[in-house]
Scaffold this motif. Sequence first.
Motif, short mmCIF file in Angstrom:
data_model
loop_
_atom_site.label_atom_id
_atom_site.label_comp_id
_atom_site.label_asym_id
_atom_site.label_seq_id
_atom_site.Cartn_x
_atom_site.Cartn_y
_atom_site.Cartn_z
N TYR A 188 5.79 -3.10 -3.33
CA TYR A 188 5.57 -3.50 -1.94
C TYR A 188 4.79 -4.79 -1.78
O TYR A 188 4.93 -5.48 -0.78
CB TYR A 188 4.90 -2.37 -1.15
CG TYR A 188 5.85 -1.26 -0.84
CD1 TYR A 188 6.80 -1.41 0.16
CD2 TYR A 188 5.83 -0.07 -1.55
CE1 TYR A 188 7.70 -0.39 0.45
CE2 TYR A 188 6.72 0.95 -1.27
CZ TYR A 188 7.65 0.78 -0.27
OH TYR A 188 8.54 1.78 0.00
N GLN A 189 3.92 -5.11 -2.70
CA GLN A 189 3.16 -6.36 -2.71
C GLN A 189 2.53 -6.70 -1.35
O GLN A 189 2.75 -7.77 -0.78
CB GLN A 189 4.04 -7.52 -3.18
CG GLN A 189 4.54 -7.34 -4.58
CD GLN A 189 5.39 -8.51 -5.06
OE1 GLN A 189 5.52 -9.52 -4.38
NE2 GLN A 189 5.95 -8.36 -6.24
N ILE B 21 -6.89 -2.45 -0.15
CA ILE B 21 -5.75 -2.12 -1.00
C ILE B 21 -6.28 -1.84 -2.40
O ILE B 21 -7.09 -2.60 -2.94
CB ILE B 21 -4.74 -3.29 -1.05
CG1 ILE B 21 -4.30 -3.68 0.37
CG2 ILE B 21 -3.54 -2.93 -1.91
CD1 ILE B 21 -3.58 -5.00 0.47
N ALA B 22 -5.84 -0.73 -2.98
CA ALA B 22 -6.25 -0.36 -4.34
C ALA B 22 -5.13 0.46 -4.96
O ALA B 22 -4.21 0.89 -4.26
CB ALA B 22 -7.54 0.44 -4.32
N ASN B 23 -5.20 0.66 -6.26
CA ASN B 23 -4.21 1.53 -6.87
C ASN B 23 -4.82 2.45 -7.90
O ASN B 23 -5.87 2.18 -8.46
CB ASN B 23 -3.02 0.76 -7.45
CG ASN B 23 -3.35 -0.12 -8.60
OD1 ASN B 23 -3.66 -1.29 -8.40
ND2 ASN B 23 -3.29 0.41 -9.81
N LYS C 262 0.42 2.52 -9.14
CA LYS C 262 0.51 1.14 -9.62
C LYS C 262 1.90 0.51 -9.41
O LYS C 262 2.02 -0.59 -8.88
CB LYS C 262 0.14 1.09 -11.10
CG LYS C 262 -0.01 -0.30 -11.64
CD LYS C 262 -0.42 -0.24 -13.10
CE LYS C 262 -1.61 -1.10 -13.32
NZ LYS C 262 -2.21 -0.94 -14.63
N GLU C 263 2.95 1.19 -9.81
CA GLU C 263 4.30 0.62 -9.68
C GLU C 263 4.70 0.44 -8.22
O GLU C 263 5.39 -0.51 -7.87
CB GLU C 263 5.33 1.48 -10.42
CG GLU C 263 5.31 1.31 -11.93
CD GLU C 263 4.13 1.99 -12.61
OE1 GLU C 263 3.51 2.90 -12.02
OE2 GLU C 263 3.80 1.59 -13.74
N THR C 264 4.26 1.35 -7.36
CA THR C 264 4.58 1.24 -5.93
C THR C 264 3.88 0.03 -5.33
O THR C 264 4.46 -0.70 -4.52
CB THR C 264 4.17 2.53 -5.19
OG1 THR C 264 4.78 3.64 -5.85
CG2 THR C 264 4.59 2.50 -3.74
N ARG C 265 2.64 -0.20 -5.75
CA ARG C 265 1.91 -1.38 -5.26
C ARG C 265 2.63 -2.65 -5.69
O ARG C 265 2.77 -3.59 -4.89
CB ARG C 265 0.49 -1.38 -5.80
CG ARG C 265 -0.33 -2.56 -5.29
CD ARG C 265 -1.75 -2.48 -5.76
NE ARG C 265 -2.57 -3.56 -5.24
CZ ARG C 265 -3.86 -3.64 -5.41
NH1 ARG C 265 -4.50 -2.69 -6.06
NH2 ARG C 265 -4.53 -4.65 -4.92
N ASN C 266 3.07 -2.71 -6.92
CA ASN C 266 3.81 -3.88 -7.40
C ASN C 266 5.09 -4.09 -6.61
O ASN C 266 5.48 -5.23 -6.34
CB ASN C 266 4.12 -3.75 -8.89
CG ASN C 266 2.88 -3.86 -9.75
OD1 ASN C 266 1.88 -4.43 -9.35
ND2 ASN C 266 2.95 -3.28 -10.93
N TRP D 147 0.44 -10.05 3.33
CA TRP D 147 -0.71 -10.41 4.14
C TRP D 147 -1.50 -11.54 3.48
O TRP D 147 -2.73 -11.60 3.59
CB TRP D 147 -1.59 -9.19 4.38
CG TRP D 147 -0.88 -8.16 5.19
CD1 TRP D 147 -0.25 -7.04 4.73
CD2 TRP D 147 -0.69 -8.17 6.60
NE1 TRP D 147 0.32 -6.36 5.78
CE2 TRP D 147 0.07 -7.03 6.94
CE3 TRP D 147 -1.08 -9.05 7.62
CZ2 TRP D 147 0.43 -6.74 8.25
CZ3 TRP D 147 -0.71 -8.75 8.91
CH2 TRP D 147 0.03 -7.62 9.23
N ALA D 148 -0.83 -12.46 2.84
CA ALA D 148 -1.47 -13.55 2.10
C ALA D 148 -2.33 -14.45 3.00
O ALA D 148 -3.25 -15.10 2.52
CB ALA D 148 -0.43 -14.39 1.37
N ASP D 149 -2.04 -14.46 4.28
CA ASP D 149 -2.84 -15.27 5.20
C ASP D 149 -4.16 -14.59 5.58
O ASP D 149 -5.00 -15.19 6.25
CB ASP D 149 -2.05 -15.59 6.47
CG ASP D 149 -0.90 -16.56 6.21
OD1 ASP D 149 -0.97 -17.28 5.20
OD2 ASP D 149 0.05 -16.57 7.01
#
Length: 122
Positions: free
Chosen positions: A99-100, A39-41, A93-97, A105-107
């Motif tokens: 959808y998070q 994941i990158a922006n 950048k704003e789209t990444r913020n 996928w924090a696990d």
Amino acid sequence: MTQQEMLETIVKALDSKRAEDIKVLRVNDLTILGDYFIIANGTSTTHTRTLADEVEYQLSQKGKEPTHREGRGNGSNWVVLDYSDIIVHIFYKETRNFYQLERLWADGEPVDISAWTKQEGC
């Protein structure tokens, strides 16, 4: 080309074009979608497209082509490159913020990519 080599090539390609906040998550124990999410922006839709182009170019030079791509149109806020076991998500950048994905996928297990990126100020 091994998964490690692909991961390194992708991270270096993103870093060379100044992608922001590059993250690699190992998700193979959580989903059948793939083994890793990257994941990158970018800072604009043009930058986002440039990042995706660079990843595709660098991997194609090594004989790897994505099995699927999404979001390559003009003004795209999110480009996805599917390399079967490695899925690359490049956001505006704003789209990444919004959808998070990292939270979703924090696990997933974060992968240390510091050896593949340039240090700040270098």
